[in-house]
Scaffold this motif. Structure first.
Motif, mmCIF file in Angstrom:
data_model
loop_
_atom_site.group_PDB
_atom_site.id
_atom_site.type_symbol
_atom_site.label_atom_id
_atom_site.label_comp_id
_atom_site.label_asym_id
_atom_site.label_seq_id
_atom_site.Cartn_x
_atom_site.Cartn_y
_atom_site.Cartn_z
ATOM 1 N N ARG A 133 0.867 -1.176 0.000
ATOM 2 C CA ARG A 133 0.000 0.000 0.000
ATOM 3 C C ARG A 133 0.899 1.219 0.000
ATOM 4 O O ARG A 133 1.675 1.425 0.931
ATOM 5 N N ASP A 134 0.811 2.027 -1.055
ATOM 6 C CA ASP A 134 1.745 3.134 -1.236
ATOM 7 C C ASP A 134 1.714 4.137 -0.093
ATOM 8 O O ASP A 134 2.742 4.724 0.246
ATOM 9 N N ASP A 135 0.546 4.348 0.517
ATOM 10 C CA ASP A 135 0.423 5.382 1.538
ATOM 11 C C ASP A 135 0.632 4.849 2.953
ATOM 12 O O ASP A 135 0.440 5.573 3.923
ATOM 13 N N SER A 136 1.032 3.595 3.098
ATOM 14 C CA SER A 136 1.207 3.013 4.423
ATOM 15 C C SER A 136 2.668 3.057 4.851
ATOM 16 O O SER A 136 3.564 2.766 4.047
ATOM 17 N N PRO A 137 2.944 3.393 6.126
ATOM 18 C CA PRO A 137 4.327 3.349 6.612
ATOM 19 C C PRO A 137 4.810 1.917 6.832
ATOM 20 O O PRO A 137 6.004 1.695 7.013
ATOM 21 N N PHE A 138 3.891 0.957 6.824
ATOM 22 C CA PHE A 138 4.265 -0.442 7.011
ATOM 23 C C PHE A 138 4.648 -1.078 5.684
ATOM 24 O O PHE A 138 3.985 -0.876 4.664
ATOM 25 N N GLN A 139 5.721 -1.870 5.715
ATOM 26 C CA GLN A 139 6.156 -2.627 4.555
ATOM 27 C C GLN A 139 5.770 -4.089 4.754
ATOM 28 O O GLN A 139 6.175 -4.716 5.735
ATOM 29 N N PRO A 140 4.971 -4.658 3.851
ATOM 30 C CA PRO A 140 4.510 -6.034 4.025
ATOM 31 C C PRO A 140 5.653 -7.044 3.934
ATOM 32 O O PRO A 140 6.606 -6.853 3.171
ATOM 33 N N LEU A 141 5.530 -8.102 4.713
ATOM 34 C CA LEU A 141 6.520 -9.171 4.707
ATOM 35 C C LEU A 141 5.998 -10.413 3.993
ATOM 36 O O LEU A 141 6.645 -10.925 3.095
#
Length: 205
Positions: free
Chosen positions: A113-121
């Motif tokens: 998700r471009d606007d999320s500070p989280f990076q998916p694992l």
């Protein structure tokens, strides 16, 4: 028909996380379990991915105003203190947990998700994990689909937060924000997640 568990306003015991054979255990041995919450979401064995999609929606307008204001203040303070600058993030201050993923989990990437500070694992049929890093900590958001005899369709959702604080500054920061997390963030999160799941199930039907 899918129904919801009552909304809990306090975390559940840490054993509810640690007793599960989650894959996240394999890559977070040096992280601390900060919180575990039962989410007001129930479903069947094949509903987890739909739940993750609803949970991670980019539209935050359905969150209460107090929640949105709190996070706006948090990001403003982060900019002022330089806590969220790239030099403190993933691949800079800390290595991404993607480097620790077993080969089979690398084959289960989660949508970004471009606007999320989280990076998916990774995303499997029972687990979703994403990470974040800044000047204060390296954190992991973990969602799990737990077998639940009390759920009409057999499963319920669980949210866990794991952290590795960045020294004493990070420990002090986590202690400082804990009352706000418990009083504002988690109650709003649980309520909104339940509403999103109800809406998603209504659309599916």
């Amino acid at each position: 028909m899918t129904t919801h568990a009552p909304i809990k306003t306090s975390p559940i015991p840490s054993g509810a996380y640690s007793c599960q054979s989650w894959r996240i255990h394999e890559i977070t041995h040096d992280f601390e379990l900060e919180d575990v919450w039962a989410l007001p979401v129930q479903g069947g064995p094949y509903d987890f991915r739909a739940f993750v999609e609803a949970m991670m929606s980019s539209d935050d307008r359905d969150f209460p105003a107090a929640y949105r204001v709190l996070f706006a203040v948090r990001w403003a303070l982060g900019r002022m203190l330089g806590a969220d600058e790239d030099e403190h993030g993933l691949g800079r201050r800390v290595a991404s947990l993607r480097d620790r993923l077993p080969d089979d989990l690398r084959d289960h990437p989660a949508p970004e998700r471009d606007d999320s500070p989280f990076q998916p694992l990774y995303l499997t049929d029972r687990e979703y994990a994403a990470e974040i890093a800044n000047r204060t900590m390296h954190g992991v958001l973990h969602l799990g689909w737990v077998e639940d005899e009390s759920a009409p369709d057999g499963y319920s959702a669980q949210l866990s937060v794991l952290v590795r604080p960045n020294g004493r500054f990070g420990e002090a920061y986590m202690a400082l924000i804990k009352p706000f997390r418990y009083a504002i963030v988690y109650p709003a999160l649980l309520r909104t997640v339940g509403q999103r799941w109800e809406t998603a199930q209504g659309v599916a039907r």
